[in-house]
Design an enzyme around this catalytic site. Sequence first.
Site, PDB file in Angstrom:
ATOM      1  N   ILE A  18       0.829  -1.203   0.000  1.00  0.00           N
ATOM      2  CA  ILE A  18       0.000   0.000   0.000  1.00  0.00           C
ATOM      3  C   ILE A  18       0.860   1.248   0.000  1.00  0.00           C
ATOM      4  O   ILE A  18       0.575   2.221  -0.708  1.00  0.00           O
ATOM      5  CB  ILE A  18      -0.952  -0.021   1.213  1.00  0.00           C
ATOM      6  CG1 ILE A  18      -2.021  -1.108   1.044  1.00  0.00           C
ATOM      7  CG2 ILE A  18      -1.619   1.341   1.412  1.00  0.00           C
ATOM      8  CD1 ILE A  18      -2.884  -1.321   2.268  1.00  0.00           C
ATOM      9  N   ASN A  93       2.137   5.146   7.084  1.00  0.00           N
ATOM     10  CA  ASN A  93       1.676   3.859   6.572  1.00  0.00           C
ATOM     11  C   ASN A  93       2.416   2.680   7.196  1.00  0.00           C
ATOM     12  O   ASN A  93       1.837   1.610   7.350  1.00  0.00           O
ATOM     13  CB  ASN A  93       1.838   3.817   5.053  1.00  0.00           C
ATOM     14  CG  ASN A  93       1.674   2.419   4.490  1.00  0.00           C
ATOM     15  OD1 ASN A  93       0.572   1.889   4.404  1.00  0.00           O
ATOM     16  ND2 ASN A  93       2.793   1.803   4.112  1.00  0.00           N
ATOM     17  N   SER A 143      -7.027   0.052  10.058  1.00  0.00           N
ATOM     18  CA  SER A 143      -7.445  -1.289   9.638  1.00  0.00           C
ATOM     19  C   SER A 143      -8.872  -1.545  10.080  1.00  0.00           C
ATOM     20  O   SER A 143      -9.322  -1.022  11.107  1.00  0.00           O
ATOM     21  CB  SER A 143      -6.515  -2.330  10.268  1.00  0.00           C
ATOM     22  OG  SER A 143      -7.077  -3.631  10.210  1.00  0.00           O
ATOM     23  N   TYR A 156      -2.693  -6.013  17.560  1.00  0.00           N
ATOM     24  CA  TYR A 156      -2.616  -5.194  16.349  1.00  0.00           C
ATOM     25  C   TYR A 156      -3.800  -4.240  16.268  1.00  0.00           C
ATOM     26  O   TYR A 156      -3.649  -3.042  15.999  1.00  0.00           O
ATOM     27  CB  TYR A 156      -2.593  -6.114  15.131  1.00  0.00           C
ATOM     28  CG  TYR A 156      -2.567  -5.414  13.796  1.00  0.00           C
ATOM     29  CD1 TYR A 156      -1.378  -4.932  13.265  1.00  0.00           C
ATOM     30  CD2 TYR A 156      -3.732  -5.239  13.046  1.00  0.00           C
ATOM     31  CE1 TYR A 156      -1.337  -4.303  12.033  1.00  0.00           C
ATOM     32  CE2 TYR A 156      -3.711  -4.614  11.823  1.00  0.00           C
ATOM     33  CZ  TYR A 156      -2.509  -4.156  11.312  1.00  0.00           C
ATOM     34  OH  TYR A 156      -2.490  -3.519  10.089  1.00  0.00           O
ATOM     35  N   LYS A 160      -4.099   0.027  16.157  1.00  0.00           N
ATOM     36  CA  LYS A 160      -4.831   0.799  15.151  1.00  0.00           C
ATOM     37  C   LYS A 160      -5.930   1.641  15.794  1.00  0.00           C
ATOM     38  O   LYS A 160      -6.230   2.753  15.335  1.00  0.00           O
ATOM     39  CB  LYS A 160      -5.403  -0.140  14.086  1.00  0.00           C
ATOM     40  CG  LYS A 160      -4.327  -0.818  13.237  1.00  0.00           C
ATOM     41  CD  LYS A 160      -3.395   0.197  12.590  1.00  0.00           C
ATOM     42  CE  LYS A 160      -2.409  -0.430  11.638  1.00  0.00           C
ATOM     43  NZ  LYS A 160      -1.522   0.576  11.014  1.00  0.00           N
ATOM     44  N   THR A 191      -1.534  -7.479  -1.891  1.00  0.00           N
ATOM     45  CA  THR A 191      -0.261  -6.840  -2.193  1.00  0.00           C
ATOM     46  C   THR A 191       0.779  -7.902  -2.512  1.00  0.00           C
ATOM     47  O   THR A 191       0.529  -9.105  -2.347  1.00  0.00           O
ATOM     48  CB  THR A 191       0.243  -5.992  -1.007  1.00  0.00           C
ATOM     49  OG1 THR A 191       0.685  -6.870   0.045  1.00  0.00           O
ATOM     50  CG2 THR A 191      -0.852  -5.063  -0.482  1.00  0.00           C
TER      51      THR A 191
END
Length: 254
Positions: A18, A93, A143, A156, A160, A191
């Site tokens: 990304i 990012n 996310s 995680y 975020k 990706t």
Amino acid sequence: MGDLTGKTALVTGASRGIGRAVAQRLAADGALTAVHYGVNEAAANDTVAAIEKAGGRAFPIRAELGVDGDVDTLFAGLGEGLSGQPLDILVNNAAGPPAGPIEETTPEGFDRLFAVNVKAPFFIIQRALPLMRDGGRVITVSSTSTRVATPFQTSYAMTKGAVETMGFTLANALGERGITVNTVMPGATLTDLNAALFEDLGVEEFISGLTALNRVGLPADIADAVAFLASDDGRWVTGHVLDVSGGMYLGPRI
């Protein structure tokens, strides 16, 4: 879309995935773009080469995030690349991957994840603000794990959630300078880093079935949303979390 000619941008984690798509899009719109990377110099150079081949301007910066002196290293490279120019656009990012369910998360892994995903973006913004022109843009990548429970992403998702809170509080604090602060929320995105996962039998079809637009995301889908927020067209949007997941987890499609 607004023209970014004469603007400058820093995209962290821009060597692949990304981040690469975001860097390429901002450069295509005219911004001189700093391509940050942690370890993969070849990939970062490939990103810069692709930007330059398309007629854009970019330069790489190496700085491992989540370690002592990371922000100093990053901004030393940025200052050299910008040659005294101010910064207009910051895209946070770079992020560490999910560390597994709570039963498997170690204190060391937890601290590392927060150092990369929360501490680094916070202090990168802090360092960037004196360099940033009034009317600048700060955009952080989050996310869908913040709005849908995924047990293997607990720590995680916590990181975020932290940067989403950071986004709207900083938007309020920086509004007097005309600086907008927003967050984009990708869903499952194909990706070069996760292509093997999507190649597993049925994975892409399963995720597509959970998404209103019936496909997995692509890096360009996210990059286009970031470009909107970075442009003058996004001037009246701040303190917002923009869902760029194609409608993931909205409910069953009947």
